[in-house]
Motif scaffolding. Structure first.
Motif, PDB file in Angstrom:
ATOM      1  N   MET A   1       0.840  -1.165   0.000  1.00 42.43           N
ATOM      2  CA  MET A   1       0.000   0.000   0.000  1.00 42.43           C
ATOM      3  C   MET A   1       0.890   1.234   0.000  1.00 42.43           C
ATOM      4  N   SER A   2       0.690   2.100  -0.960  1.00 41.12           N
ATOM      5  CA  SER A   2       1.467   3.330  -1.068  1.00 41.12           C
ATOM      6  C   SER A   2       0.678   4.499  -0.505  1.00 41.12           C
ATOM      7  N   GLN A   3       1.398   5.416   0.055  1.00 45.35           N
ATOM      8  CA  GLN A   3       0.775   6.624   0.572  1.00 45.35           C
ATOM      9  C   GLN A   3       1.571   7.825   0.107  1.00 45.35           C
ATOM     10  N   LYS A   4       0.880   8.887  -0.180  1.00 49.20           N
ATOM     11  CA  LYS A   4       1.515  10.155  -0.492  1.00 49.20           C
ATOM     12  C   LYS A   4       1.131  11.146   0.581  1.00 49.20           C
ATOM     13  N   VAL A   5       2.108  11.885   1.016  1.00 51.25           N
ATOM     14  CA  VAL A   5       1.869  12.893   2.036  1.00 51.25           C
ATOM     15  C   VAL A   5       2.298  14.230   1.474  1.00 51.25           C
ATOM     16  N   ARG A   6       1.477  15.211   1.627  1.00 52.34           N
ATOM     17  CA  ARG A   6       1.810  16.568   1.197  1.00 52.34           C
ATOM     18  C   ARG A   6       1.960  17.431   2.433  1.00 52.34           C
ATOM     19  N   ILE A   7       3.134  17.985   2.583  1.00 54.72           N
ATOM     20  CA  ILE A   7       3.406  18.864   3.712  1.00 54.72           C
ATOM     21  C   ILE A   7       3.115  20.285   3.266  1.00 54.72           C
ATOM     22  N   ILE A   8       2.206  20.926   3.962  1.00 57.43           N
ATOM     23  CA  ILE A   8       1.734  22.245   3.555  1.00 57.43           C
ATOM     24  C   ILE A   8       2.575  23.365   4.159  1.00 57.43           C
ATOM     25  N   LYS A   9       2.905  23.241   5.430  1.00 54.72           N
ATOM     26  CA  LYS A   9       3.618  24.324   6.103  1.00 54.72           C
ATOM     27  C   LYS A   9       4.608  23.737   7.098  1.00 54.72           C
ATOM     28  N   VAL A  10       5.781  24.320   7.148  1.00 54.43           N
ATOM     29  CA  VAL A  10       6.829  23.876   8.065  1.00 54.43           C
ATOM     30  C   VAL A  10       7.325  25.085   8.840  1.00 54.43           C
ATOM     31  N   ARG A  11       7.504  24.906  10.135  1.00 48.45           N
ATOM     32  CA  ARG A  11       8.073  25.965  10.967  1.00 48.45           C
ATOM     33  C   ARG A  11       9.310  25.414  11.657  1.00 48.45           C
ATOM     34  N   HIS A  12      10.249  26.285  11.911  1.00 48.02           N
ATOM     35  CA  HIS A  12      11.470  25.885  12.604  1.00 48.02           C
ATOM     36  C   HIS A  12      11.777  26.915  13.675  1.00 48.02           C
ATOM     37  N   ALA A  13      12.021  26.422  14.874  1.00 51.60           N
ATOM     38  CA  ALA A  13      12.422  27.295  15.971  1.00 51.60           C
ATOM     39  C   ALA A  13      13.649  26.680  16.627  1.00 51.60           C
ATOM     40  N   GLY A  14      14.645  27.469  16.838  1.00 50.04           N
ATOM     41  CA  GLY A  14      15.835  26.960  17.500  1.00 50.04           C
ATOM     42  C   GLY A  14      17.090  27.262  16.711  1.00 50.04           C
ATOM     43  N   ALA A  15      18.095  26.445  16.960  1.00 48.33           N
ATOM     44  CA  ALA A  15      19.406  26.659  16.359  1.00 48.33           C
ATOM     45  C   ALA A  15      19.399  26.313  14.872  1.00 48.33           C
ATOM     46  N   SER A  16      20.388  26.803  14.164  1.00 49.51           N
ATOM     47  CA  SER A  16      20.546  26.491  12.752  1.00 49.51           C
ATOM     48  C   SER A  16      20.877  25.010  12.577  1.00 49.51           C
ATOM     49  N   VAL A  17      20.491  24.463  11.444  1.00 52.35           N
ATOM     50  CA  VAL A  17      20.702  23.047  11.140  1.00 52.35           C
ATOM     51  C   VAL A  17      21.863  22.924  10.166  1.00 52.35           C
ATOM     52  N   TYR A  18      22.757  21.978  10.450  1.00 50.71           N
ATOM     53  CA  TYR A  18      23.908  21.715   9.593  1.00 50.71           C
ATOM     54  C   TYR A  18      23.484  20.799   8.454  1.00 50.71           C
ATOM     55  N   LEU A  19      23.614  21.266   7.209  1.00 49.67           N
ATOM     56  CA  LEU A  19      23.184  20.500   6.049  1.00 49.67           C
ATOM     57  C   LEU A  19      24.320  19.737   5.377  1.00 49.67           C
ATOM     58  N   GLY A  20      25.523  19.930   5.828  1.00 50.00           N
ATOM     59  CA  GLY A  20      26.665  19.260   5.222  1.00 50.00           C
ATOM     60  C   GLY A  20      27.606  20.286   4.600  1.00 50.00           C
ATOM     61  N   ASP A  21      28.486  19.793   3.754  1.00 48.15           N
ATOM     62  CA  ASP A  21      29.450  20.662   3.078  1.00 48.15           C
ATOM     63  C   ASP A  21      29.038  20.865   1.628  1.00 48.15           C
ATOM     64  N   ASP A  22      29.325  22.057   1.091  1.00 45.52           N
ATOM     65  CA  ASP A  22      29.050  22.304  -0.324  1.00 45.52           C
ATOM     66  C   ASP A  22      30.229  21.822  -1.158  1.00 45.52           C
ATOM     67  N   SER A  23      30.220  22.115  -2.446  1.00 43.47           N
ATOM     68  CA  SER A  23      31.257  21.621  -3.358  1.00 43.47           C
ATOM     69  C   SER A  23      32.641  22.193  -3.039  1.00 43.47           C
TER      70      SER A  23
END
Length: 59
Positions: A1-23
């Motif tokens: 059974m497959s499901q699709k989820v649509r995220i409408i709104k996202v909020r972030h509170a707190g410290a910055s998030v580390y996404l990794g290194d760029d090129s």
């Protein structure tokens, strides 16, 4: 059974998030909730596909 989820709104509170290194090997940090959600979804999708390729195939 497959499901699709649509995220409408996202909020972030707190410290910055580390996404990794760029090129250029610079550290990437963000507080943008949309970029954080994209990063989390990419990580989840990668891990899901890693498990999927090692599962047994039903015959």
């Amino acid at each position: 059974m497959s499901q699709k989820v649509r995220i409408i709104k996202v909020r972030h509170a707190g410290a910055s998030v580390y996404l990794g290194d760029d090129s250029c090997r610079n550290h990437c940090w963000t507080r943008n909730p949309e970029r954080i959600m994209d990063w989390l979804c990419d990580g989840w999708r990668t891990r899901f596909n890693q498990h999927r390729e090692h599962r047994t195939i039903r015959r």
